[in-house]
Design a protein around this motif. Structure first.
Motif, PDB file in Angstrom:
ATOM      1  N   LEU A 118     -39.223  50.826  -0.044  1.00 29.02           N
ATOM      2  CA  LEU A 118     -39.035  51.996  -0.897  1.00 29.02           C
ATOM      3  C   LEU A 118     -39.445  53.264  -0.143  1.00 29.02           C
ATOM      4  CD1 LEU A 118     -38.451  53.454  -3.554  1.00 29.02           C
ATOM      5  CD2 LEU A 118     -40.777  52.883  -4.293  1.00 29.02           C
ATOM      6  N   ALA A 119     -40.555  53.202   0.602  1.00 30.06           N
ATOM      7  CA  ALA A 119     -40.990  54.357   1.381  1.00 30.06           C
ATOM      8  C   ALA A 119     -39.931  54.727   2.417  1.00 30.06           C
ATOM      9  CB  ALA A 119     -42.332  54.056   2.059  1.00 30.06           C
ATOM     10  N   GLU A 120     -39.309  53.708   3.040  1.00 34.82           N
ATOM     11  CA  GLU A 120     -38.245  53.981   4.000  1.00 34.82           C
ATOM     12  C   GLU A 120     -37.044  54.622   3.297  1.00 34.82           C
ATOM     13  OE1 GLU A 120     -37.243  50.458   6.075  1.00 34.82           O
ATOM     14  OE2 GLU A 120     -39.236  50.131   6.916  1.00 34.82           O
ATOM     15  N   LEU A 121     -36.729  54.138   2.074  1.00 32.67           N
ATOM     16  CA  LEU A 121     -35.617  54.706   1.308  1.00 32.67           C
ATOM     17  C   LEU A 121     -35.875  56.190   1.011  1.00 32.67           C
ATOM     18  CD1 LEU A 121     -32.999  54.482  -0.320  1.00 32.67           C
ATOM     19  CD2 LEU A 121     -34.350  53.648  -2.245  1.00 32.67           C
ATOM     20  N   ILE A 122     -37.092  56.502   0.596  1.00 30.30           N
ATOM     21  CA  ILE A 122     -37.434  57.890   0.292  1.00 30.30           C
ATOM     22  C   ILE A 122     -37.331  58.743   1.553  1.00 30.30           C
ATOM     23  CG2 ILE A 122     -39.327  59.406  -0.411  1.00 30.30           C
ATOM     24  CD1 ILE A 122     -40.240  57.177  -2.305  1.00 30.30           C
ATOM     25  N   GLU A 123     -37.837  58.221   2.665  1.00 23.91           N
ATOM     26  CA  GLU A 123     -37.776  58.950   3.930  1.00 23.91           C
ATOM     27  C   GLU A 123     -36.327  59.177   4.349  1.00 23.91           C
ATOM     28  OE1 GLU A 123     -38.984  61.083   7.178  1.00 23.91           O
ATOM     29  OE2 GLU A 123     -40.152  60.390   5.439  1.00 23.91           O
ATOM     30  N   SER A 124     -35.456  58.174   4.121  1.00 27.18           N
ATOM     31  CA  SER A 124     -34.046  58.330   4.499  1.00 27.18           C
ATOM     32  C   SER A 124     -33.368  59.398   3.661  1.00 27.18           C
ATOM     33  CB  SER A 124     -33.315  56.996   4.348  1.00 27.18           C
ATOM     34  OG  SER A 124     -33.213  56.625   2.980  1.00 27.18           O
ATOM     35  N   MET A 125     -33.728  59.478   2.358  1.00 23.92           N
ATOM     36  CA  MET A 125     -33.139  60.519   1.503  1.00 23.92           C
ATOM     37  C   MET A 125     -33.566  61.910   1.973  1.00 23.92           C
ATOM     38  SD  MET A 125     -31.129  59.062  -0.581  1.00 23.92           S
ATOM     39  CE  MET A 125     -30.812  60.345  -1.768  1.00 23.92           C
ATOM     40  N   ARG A 126     -34.815  62.016   2.422  1.00 20.44           N
ATOM     41  CA  ARG A 126     -35.270  63.309   2.942  1.00 20.44           C
ATOM     42  C   ARG A 126     -34.518  63.658   4.223  1.00 20.44           C
ATOM     43  NH1 ARG A 126     -41.495  64.748   4.111  1.00 20.44           N
ATOM     44  NH2 ARG A 126     -41.387  62.850   5.343  1.00 20.44           N
TER      45      ARG A 126
END
Length: 888
Positions: A832-840
């Motif tokens: 999930l943290a990687e997903l959030i980072e990818s959206m940023r």
């Protein structure tokens, strides 16, 4: 679009809160039940009002309070917006007491209008906002758990395809409506055909010809009887005329006797009037002599030789011309006197106004000087502020003089120190595990030795070659303890280095902030310098204008005095001219009096002539009366001789017979006229039916054209319905392809080292997950954590599609995740943290996450800490810059 600031008062568990939000990833951190989600609900409620609530407005206001205020500042497409809502809970139910949205262009008021404006700005209503950008607590699997139809509606609405379906349904409704009207018109057409056929069967034209023939015969009989009736009337009238003649003769005899008596009386009265007119003529002659004397006296006072009318008229014309000339001169003098007086007053007033304007200019110049002095004082303060900022910048940079890194490398250095600390922590854990294992080995060996057994093989100690290894183990324990102590010391040293590195990072950030402030301060100094010079220049210009105005005022006062002197001269001229006009008027009055007296004399002579004529007329009247009196006496004698009683009796019998015939013939004529009226009525009815038949045929032609037009319109509506359906299907397919591509890009980032290969999305938004071996899986077959993460990926992909758009970028609200880790284990939290980072990295300007998970906190740019007081049950918020502080 991003949220800038939210401020709350008496909103749910918040008595008073004010929070600023920046770009990047912000984590709202705190214990369960502390009020983290309420902050996001406040932002959502500020935008959409009651539509954003699951319950009622009463739940918004803090228990025990009467009013709640929610304010949200946000930026959208480069413009600044501010929305304010005030909820009152003093009555039976809570109401919106105030709702205002301030935009860069204007101000929108009213809850409904504000919600409509927000919907227009974001191009999504509250439901679309939840389905796209706001993943609320407990709804992380909303799209996965939705039925296919619900999922289609949600995504179609987000991608603006719902409008096409609405238009298709409208076209369908229109087609059905046209069909209904068409069926009705076809029924009307059939009914018209039946009516036309029914009327054509009556042979209306043949019936009309027969009725007209009968009418002609009846009218012939009526004409014959009417001729006989007229003959009878003439007979009766002749008889009546004879009777009336003899009756008139009898009445005439009586009238003649009265007339003779009346004429004799009139002749006597007329003789009396004739004597009165003679007396009046003598009186009028005396009046004429008196008027002649008065005319002679007045004529002596004039310049005329005679009272001739032409002479009087000529003299009056001369006096009128003279008076007109004097009047014109008088009017000119009055006009000039008034004009000069008005001009003098106006100039005096303008002089006063000019002096006042000059005083105002001087006062305004003094104000500008005072403003310039104030600006000059403020300028010195701003220059001092620039110097202070320079000193602060130097002070912050001085922190790097003894630092192990150069200015600008603090971020990298901090990362190295944190990594070193993490490595030492890992070594400590390994050393602790090794130490515990070594201690366990020594303890076990000591137990075996106490039992007389070998620590290595468990055999009796005697003659065992492994007994001495226990000493080595004890030495190993001692070494590990020393190593562990050294590592802990080193960890403390590295921890201090991390703190110093953090201080250096903060110093770099402070320098950047100070430099920006210094730039702004220098710009403000330049602006203030320009202001001082501009104020001084304005003051000089105003004083010059005041001097010029005072000079103008003095000149106007001198001109006003000159004009007043001219006005006085003209007023004296007016008095002289008015006296001259009075003398002319007296002469005119005398001439008018002479003319009036001449008129009276003429009237008197006319009266004399009129009385003479009346006297003569009365003579003539009496002569005529005497002649008429003789005629009437002779007529009376003739009438008495001509009256015949036998002719009167015969006329009475003829009148009786004629009246009896007229009575009988009237009955017959009534019968014939009634028959004629019936025939005419029947003819009118047939003609009306013929006209109705023609109207029915005309209506049938119009209705037939209308039916053909409706058939064409029905076909066009069906084509339009099919076009909207095809267009929706085409756009959905394009969206599906792009959404599938983005979903796989997000999915690959999250599951790049997992066993899943790709995701397939069909035209109905049905989802299928494929494993690396090609085996398809339904999302329901995934574990709870995988399903939740899969759904978050889908939501992020939809967000990206809306943000990037089908044909260009579109402004999007912040991506908001409320407790997204509820169904995730530690491994999936990392994904999930990687997903959030990818959206940023993909360009999402602002991501707000509500979570108490430390791993998400560590990955955030900013942390907002929420804490609830156990005594007051009120929550507070604190924005912390330090990630380590928030994590601790």
């Amino acid at each position: 679009m991003k949220f800038d600031r939210v401020r709350l008062r008496n909103f749910k568990c918040y008595a008073d809160a004010d929070l600023r939000l920046d770009r990047g990833v912000t984590v709202i951190h705190g214990l369960n039940g502390s009020g983290k989600s309420s902050l996001l609900e406040a932002c959502f409620f500020a935008l959409y009002g009651a539509k954003a609530l699951d319950r009622t407005l009463e739940d918004v206001v803090t228990i025990g309070e009467e009013e709640a205020i929610i304010e949200l500042w946000f930026t959208h497409e480069g413009g600044d917006y501010h929305v304010r809502r005030r909820i009152r809970a003093t009555g039976e139910r809570a109401t919106t007491a105030e709702c205002v949205l301030e935009t860069p262009e204007d101000t929108v008021e009213g809850a409904r209008d504000v919600r409509a404006e927000v919907t227009k700005l974001f191009r999504m209503d509250s439901e679309a906002f939840v389905n796209c950008a706001y993943v609320r607590q407990g709804e992380v699997n909303k799209l996965i758990n939705a039925s296919p139809t619900q999922r289609q509606d949600m995504i179609d609405d987000l991608l603006q395809l719902g409008k096409l379906e609405e238009y298709r349904e409208r076209a369908s409704d229109a087609r059905l409506g046209v069909k209904s009207v068409l069926d009705d018109k076809r029924g009307s057409l059939s009914e018209l055909d039946a009516q036309i056929e029914q009327k054509e069967e009556k042979n209306l034209h043949e019936r009309l010809n027969n009725l007209k023939s009968k009418l002609k015969e009846t009218e012939g009989e009526i004409e014959r009887f009417e001729e006989n009736q007229e003959t009878a009337r003439q007979t009766r009238e002749q008889a009546v005329e004879v009777l009336e003649t003899y009756e008139e003769k009898r009445e005439e005899l009586e009238t003649l006797s009265d007339d003779i008596e009346e004429l004799e009386s009139e002749i006597s009265q007329t003789e009396q009037q004739r004597s009165e007119h003679g007396e009046r003529v003598r009186e009028l002659r005396e009046r004429v002599e008196e008027l002649d004397d008065e005319i002679s006296d007045l004529l002596a006072e004039t310049e005329l030789d005679s009272a001739d009318e032409d002479a009087i008229e000529e003299r009056l014309d001369e006096l009128d011309a003279e008076d007109e000339a004097v009047a014109d001169e008088l009017n000119d003098a009055k006009t000039q006197a008034q004009m000069f007086g008005n001009q003098a007053d106006n100039l005096a007033q303008k002089a006063d106004e000019t002096e006042q304007r000059a005083a105002n200019k001087r006062a305004e110049a003094d104000e500008r000087e005072a403003e310039a002095d104030e600006a000059e004082a403020d300028l010195e303060a701003r220059r001092e502020r620039v110097a202070e900022l320079d000193d602060q910048i130097e002070a912050e940079r001085a922190k790097f003089e003894d630092a192990p890194v150069e200015f600008g490398e603090a971020e990298s250095h901090l990362g190295d120190r944190r990594e070193a600390k993490s490595d030492i922590q890992s070594r400590i854990e390994d050393a602790k595990a090794d130490l515990q294992s070594a201690r366990d080995s020594v303890a076990e060996a000591e137990e075996l030795l106490a039992e007389g057994k070998c620590p290595e093989c468990g055999q009796p100690v005697e003659d065992s070659p492994h007994v001495d290894t226990i000493e080595e183990d004890r030495e190993r324990v001692a070494e590990l303890e020393t190593e562990l102590s050294d590592l802990r010391d080193r960890r403390e040293e590295v921890g201090e280095e991390v703190e110093r590195a953090q201080a250096l990072v903060e110093a770099e950030r402070e320098v950047q902030s100070l430099r920006e402030n210094r730039k702004l301060a220098k710009e403000s100094v330049a602006d203030r310098e320009e202001t001082v010079e501009a104020k001084r220049e304005e003051a000089r210009d105003l004083r010059e204008e005041a001097d010029e105005l005072e000079s103008q005022a003095e000149e106007r006062r001198e001109d006003a005095q000159n004009l007043r002197e001219k006005a006085d001269d003209r007023r004296e001229t007016v008095e002289e001219l008015e006296a001259e006009r009075e003398a002319i008027a007296a002469k005119q009055d005398r001439l008018d009096r002479i003319r009036s007296l001449r008129s009276d004399r003429s009237d008197a002579e006319a009266d004399i002539e009129r009385h003479r004529e009346k006297r003569a007329s009365l003579d003539d009247q009496n002569d005529l009366r005497r002649d008429r009196l003789e005629d009437k006496r002779e007529r009376r004698r003739d009438l008495r001789e001509s009256y015949d009683e036998q002719k009167v009796q015969s006329a009475r019998e003829d009148r009786k017979e004629a009246e009896e015939y007229l009575k009988d013939v009237e009955v017959k004529l009534d019968e014939l006229r009634e028959r004629r009226d019936n025939l005419q009525s029947a003819i009118g009815g047939v003609e009306n039916e013929i006209e109705e038949l023609e109207n029915l045929r005309s209506r049938r032609e119009d209705l037939l054209e209308r039916v053909e037009s409706l058939e064409s319109l029905r076909d066009e509506a069906a084509e339009l319905q099919e076009m909207y359906g095809n267009l929706r299907a085409e756009l959905r397919q394009r969206n599906v392809e792009q959404l599938e591509q983005m979903l796989n890009e997000v999915f690959e980032l999250v599951y790049q080292n997992d066993s899943y290969a790709r995701i397939e999305l069909d035209g109905e938004y049905e989802l299928t997950v494929y494993q690396k071996d090609g085996e398809p899986l339904d999302p329901e077959q995934l574990s709870g954590g995988e399903r939740a993460l899969f759904n978050l990926s889908l939501r992020c992909a939809i967000y990206r599609l809306l943000s990037e758009g089908i044909e260009g970028t579109a402004p999007m609200p912040p991506l908001i995740l409320d407790e997204p880790t509820v169904f995730l284990d530690s491994g999936h939290v990392s994904q999930l943290a990687e997903l959030i980072e990818s959206m940023r990295e993909l360009g999402v300007e602002q991501i707000v996450v509500v979570s108490h998970d430390d791993e998400l906190v560590a990955a955030a740019d900013d942390v907002v800490y929420v804490e609830k007081d156990s005594v007051s049950n009120r929550s507070t918020v604190e924005r912390r810059e330090s990630l380590l502080e928030a994590a601790d």
